[in-house]
Design an enzyme around this catalytic site. Structure first.
Site, PDB file in Angstrom:
ATOM      1  CD  GLU A 286      -3.445   1.826   8.965  1.00 33.74           C
ATOM      2  OE1 GLU A 286      -2.544   2.604   8.594  1.00 33.74           O
ATOM      3  OE2 GLU A 286      -3.512   0.655   8.577  1.00 33.74           O
TER       4      GLU A 286
ATOM      5  CG  HIS B  27       5.121   0.966   2.915  1.00 34.39           C
ATOM      6  ND1 HIS B  27       4.692   2.191   2.443  1.00 34.39           N
ATOM      7  CD2 HIS B  27       4.443   0.775   4.078  1.00 34.39           C
ATOM      8  CE1 HIS B  27       3.811   2.711   3.277  1.00 34.39           C
ATOM      9  NE2 HIS B  27       3.626   1.864   4.277  1.00 34.39           N
TER      10      HIS B  27
ATOM     11  CG  HIS C 188       0.151   5.810   3.861  1.00 38.55           C
ATOM     12  ND1 HIS C 188       1.351   6.349   4.218  1.00 38.55           N
ATOM     13  CD2 HIS C 188       0.176   4.517   4.288  1.00 38.55           C
ATOM     14  CE1 HIS C 188       2.067   5.448   4.862  1.00 38.55           C
ATOM     15  NE2 HIS C 188       1.391   4.314   4.909  1.00 38.55           N
TER      16      HIS C 188
ATOM     17  CG  HIS D 194      -0.168   0.234   2.515  1.00 36.79           C
ATOM     18  ND1 HIS D 194       0.577  -0.745   3.125  1.00 36.79           N
ATOM     19  CD2 HIS D 194      -0.011   1.348   3.290  1.00 36.79           C
ATOM     20  CE1 HIS D 194       1.141  -0.252   4.218  1.00 36.79           C
ATOM     21  NE2 HIS D 194       0.797   1.024   4.346  1.00 36.79           N
TER      22      HIS D 194
END
Ligand code: MN
Ligand code: MN
Length: 472
Positions: A242, A220, A177, A175
């Site tokens: 999250e 990562h 972010h 994922h």
């Protein structure tokens, strides 16, 4: 306008001019719970004929913590452990608690229940117990996560925390972010991997006390090694959640299959078995012990050491101070995390992390063990004392002075994270020791020998007497 006023005054007159309702015969009228109102219809100065209820609102004997009855300016930390029912009393301020209370919670927050005299004004909440966070459960008993962000702690605008568990073999899905992700490993061991925009790769195994940092947008994944792992993530954005991450499974399932086929130059059927939704935390094949077996490189090679996403902080020797130990990490030792710095502080029972403030940043903190209190001085005459337990998050806004006092009988281990290239703080004691003595004397009315005793070097953690033992 005029006609409206006439109407209003006419209405007012009619109300007051109406005949008063007849009061019931007070001597003979009987009242029932399901029937008439208790009291006359006018409800003015009525004396009910039924027995007026009175009760002893605090039948128990009042029990006090040591020092609670003194409204002492010393502001000693109160210990309610052995008190049957804690009361909201300090000296002659406050009063008994007559309704049922959550005494477990109140015993954990003695400085909220019976605040010391120094507390003043409205200071926002600066504590969030992770035990009150909603736990997001992973698949196949592979782990879980829980978080603290502005939704639960509104003052924490600059940083957010996520606590995560990965069992042996458990993955945190590939994922990325928007926020940068800094992590401290609390126990166990984990394999982490990622890739930078140049196509340079990174893989490493980390254990308790080590840290990693993945900058914004860097993809990562994580996998728990043989005994699993738990870690604390700190994001450089208080709004982080999250639930707001970009996952690889959704990257596939949210693009047309026709596009996937074209993108990868493969037939569409190659993508028949991709997951429909995010995997988040799920069980996978155990990672091979030999990390070399997972060391994938392309023409760009591996990420150079100075840009490494991990730092084996567990191997760094702490600084010893009179009241405990300190370990520091910042961009001078861990360059990739160029805007996050941290201190891992151990405070012995009775000792305090000295009064200080951070000149350029808010502080996000996490209590790994022990119990402590912090008085935050917020300017404008405002201050509030907060109590923290193992597993609590603290947040101190930029420039507000604070200390951390160990109020228990085991070591406090606390992580302080700030934003900046260096870990910086201003020590109250060092500042005054390095100020012309006459200025300090004229201002604070202190004796010469008091001023002379101030340390020109930051004490960081100052020793103190251990609080008296409690009866278990
Ligand atoms: Mn992440
Ligand atoms: Mn601090």
């Amino acid at each position: 306008m005029q006609s409206l006023l006439i109407l209003l005054s006419a209405a007012a007159i009619s109300v007051y001019a109406a005949p008063a309702p007849q009061a019931p015969d007070q001597a003979t009228k009987s009242y029932t719970v399901s029937g008439d109102l208790y009291g006359a219809p006018t409800l003015r100065g009525y004396n009910p004929s039924y027995p007026f209820p009175t009760e002893d609102t605090h039948p128990e004997e009042i029990t006090y913590a040591e020092h609670q009855k003194e409204d002492s300016p010393e502001g000693i930390s109160l210990n309610f452990t052995d008190v049957k029912k804690p009361e909201g009393i300090r000296g002659n301020r406050g009063g008994t608690m007559a309704s049922p209370q959550n005494s477990v919670l109140q015993k954990q927050h003695p400085d909220s229940l019976a605040p010391p005299t120094v507390d003043h004004g409205a200071v926002p909440q600066m504590e969030w117990p992770l035990g009150m966070s909603h736990v997001k459960l992973g698949h196949d008993n592979a782990g879980w996560s829980r978080q603290q962000n502005v939704a639960v702690l509104p003052i924490a605008t600059e940083m957010a925390g996520v606590n995560m568990r990965l069992e042996a073999g458990g993955y945190r899905e590939l994922h990325w972010h928007k926020a940068g992700e800094w992590a401290l490993i609390l126990n166990g061991s984990v394999r982490i991997q990622g890739m930078n925009p140049e196509g340079q790769t990174f893989i490493d195994d980390l254990s308790k006390g080590d840290v990693w940092f993945f900058p914004s947008g860097i993809p990562h994944s994580l996998q728990g090694l043989e005994n699993g792992t738990e870690f604390m993530l700190v994001f450089d954005d208080g709004e982080f959640s999250e639930d707001n991450t970009f996952g690889v499974a959704e990257t596939f399932s949210r693009n047309p299959k026709e596009v996937l086929a074209k993108n990868f130059q493969l037939p569409m059927k190659s993508f028949d078995n991709i997951p429909e939704d995010e995997l988040f935390i799920f069980q996978g094949t155990a990672a091979p012990k030999d990390i070399q077996k997972q060391n994938v490189t392309g023409p760009a090679g591996v990420i150079p050491n100075k840009e490494s996403y991990s730092f084996h902080w567990s191997q760094q020797e702490p600084i010893t101070t009179p009241g405990g130990t300190v370990k520091l990490i910042d961009s001078s030792t861990f360059p990739i995390a160029d805007n996050l710095a941290a201190a891992l502080v151990t405070i012995k029972p009775g000792a305090i992390r000295e009064i200080h403030w951070h000149p350029t940043s808010d502080e996000w903190s996490f209590f790994l063990s022990g119990q402590a209190r912090i008085t935050v001085y917020a300017a404008e005459g405002k201050a509030r004392t907060f109590d923290y337990q193992t597993g609590d998050v603290g947040y101190i806004p930029h420039a507000m002075s604070h200390y951390i006092e160990n109020t228990g009988h085991e070591d406090v281990v606390v992580l302080e994270v700030i934003q900046g290239k260096k870990f910086t703080d201003i020590s109250l004691g060092q500042w005054l020791a390095l100020t012309p003595k006459q200025i300090v004397k004229d201002t604070l009315n202190l004796d010469d020998d008091v001023i002379d005793s101030f340390s020109k070097v930051k004490p960081i953690v100052v020793n103190g007497p251990e609080p008296p033992a409690t009866v278990e």
